[in-house]
Write a protein that holds these residues in place. Structure first.
Motif, PDB file in Angstrom:
ATOM      1  N   ASP A  92      41.113  29.715  42.776  1.00 45.97           N
ATOM      2  CA  ASP A  92      39.681  30.042  42.775  1.00 45.97           C
ATOM      3  C   ASP A  92      39.420  31.297  41.953  1.00 45.97           C
ATOM      4  O   ASP A  92      38.349  31.460  41.374  1.00 45.97           O
ATOM      5  N   VAL A  93      40.421  32.179  41.932  1.00 44.41           N
ATOM      6  CA  VAL A  93      40.317  33.448  41.206  1.00 44.41           C
ATOM      7  C   VAL A  93      41.642  33.709  40.496  1.00 44.41           C
ATOM      8  O   VAL A  93      42.707  33.595  41.097  1.00 44.41           O
ATOM      9  N   VAL A  94      41.569  34.056  39.202  1.00 40.49           N
ATOM     10  CA  VAL A  94      42.751  34.525  38.471  1.00 40.49           C
ATOM     11  C   VAL A  94      42.597  36.030  38.288  1.00 40.49           C
ATOM     12  O   VAL A  94      41.651  36.493  37.648  1.00 40.49           O
ATOM     13  N   GLN A  95      43.525  36.785  38.873  1.00 37.82           N
ATOM     14  CA  GLN A  95      43.392  38.245  38.885  1.00 37.82           C
ATOM     15  C   GLN A  95      44.121  38.925  37.736  1.00 37.82           C
ATOM     16  O   GLN A  95      44.113  40.150  37.647  1.00 37.82           O
ATOM     17  N   SER A  96      44.742  38.138  36.857  1.00 36.83           N
ATOM     18  CA  SER A  96      45.633  38.726  35.850  1.00 36.83           C
ATOM     19  C   SER A  96      45.195  38.415  34.424  1.00 36.83           C
ATOM     20  O   SER A  96      46.026  38.213  33.536  1.00 36.83           O
ATOM     21  N   VAL A  97      43.905  38.403  34.184  1.00 35.31           N
ATOM     22  CA  VAL A  97      43.385  38.138  32.845  1.00 35.31           C
ATOM     23  C   VAL A  97      43.566  39.396  31.986  1.00 35.31           C
ATOM     24  O   VAL A  97      43.056  40.463  32.341  1.00 35.31           O
ATOM     25  N   ASP A  98      44.322  39.278  30.885  1.00 40.22           N
ATOM     26  CA  ASP A  98      44.635  40.488  30.126  1.00 40.22           C
ATOM     27  C   ASP A  98      44.641  40.311  28.607  1.00 40.22           C
ATOM     28  O   ASP A  98      45.056  41.203  27.883  1.00 40.22           O
TER      29      ASP A  98
END
Length: 239
Positions: A99-105
């Motif tokens: 639901d959420v990707v916390q590692s967009v970089d």
């Protein structure tokens, strides 16, 4: 109650006490902080037990562990967070359950996530991972974009179909000026978050803090803490 359920219940109660105390010390309401339990290397049966005990947010950092677990637990009302470094060849799988990707970089990852989200007819929450140990234009040792790259990446997420810019995430760095200074690192993240929210008011999620430093994260203003070991115990070795 099984031994494992009793163990998890006791550990959750201790973590809850810590969050309550940290919120009180910081003058915050307990409802301002969401607990995410990091279930990596642990079986789907633990996820089910955690759900029975009231946990609604779980996190994984490896797609090969997360994907089958998410399928097995698809009947549960859970929010799945992906918190590990994400290669583009895993994006299609991750967007099927996260639901959420916390590692967009990086921009390439934004493009891949957007295409997969649109293909799957999903809206995917995204946190930009901030690397407080990275120089301008570089990525951190544990992933993440340097602080001066946050706004450009935020615009890319904001404009990408299928994606929703939810906020920021960091992992306390092991090197550089913030090594061993978790509170200072989390304070710096909050400064970056304040700047981000000036142009993106809805991006108000701040994910910081783990088992060893959740109090520092709560004191700084984190909205979400990611706790694994303190709830599930010391993880078995991989491999």
């Amino acid at each position: 109650m099984t031994d494992r359920k009793a163990e998890l219940a006791a550990n959750l109660a201790q973590v809850e006490e810590r969050i309550v105390s940290a919120c009180a010390a910081a003058g915050r309401e307990r409802e301002e902080v969401t607990l995410i339990v990091v279930t990596k290397t642990y079986p789907a049966s633990d996820v089910r037990t955690l759900h029975q005990l009231g946990v609604r947010h779980v996190a994984e950092n490896r797609d090969q562990d997360a994907a089958p677990k998410a399928v097995t637990c698809a009947d549960l009302s859970l929010t799945w967070h992906f918190v590990g470094q994400l290669q583009t060849n895993k994006v299609r799988s991750v967007t099927s359950y996260a639901d959420v990707v916390q590692s967009v970089d990086r921009a390439k990852l934004v493009t891949a996530l957007s295409a997969a989200a649109v293909r799957g007819e999903r809206e995917l929450g995204c946190l930009i991972q901030v690397a407080l140990d990275a120089e301008s234009g570089e990525r951190g040792e544990r992933g993440g974009v340097a602080p001066d790259g946050v706004e450009e990446l935020a615009v890319a997420v904001d404009e990408a179909p299928g994606l929703r810019l939810d906020g920021l995430m960091t992992v306390a760095p092991l090197a550089g000026e913030y090594a061993g200074r978790q509170r200072a690192a989390f304070d710096r993240l909050m400064e970056i978050s304040s700047r981000l929210r000036a142009g993106h008011p809805a991006a108000n999620m701040v994910s910081a803090g783990m088992s060893g430093d959740l109090e520092d994260a709560v004191a700084a203003g984190a909205t979400h803490v990611r706790v694994g070991t303190a709830v599930l115990g010391v993880r078995p070795r991989l491999g």
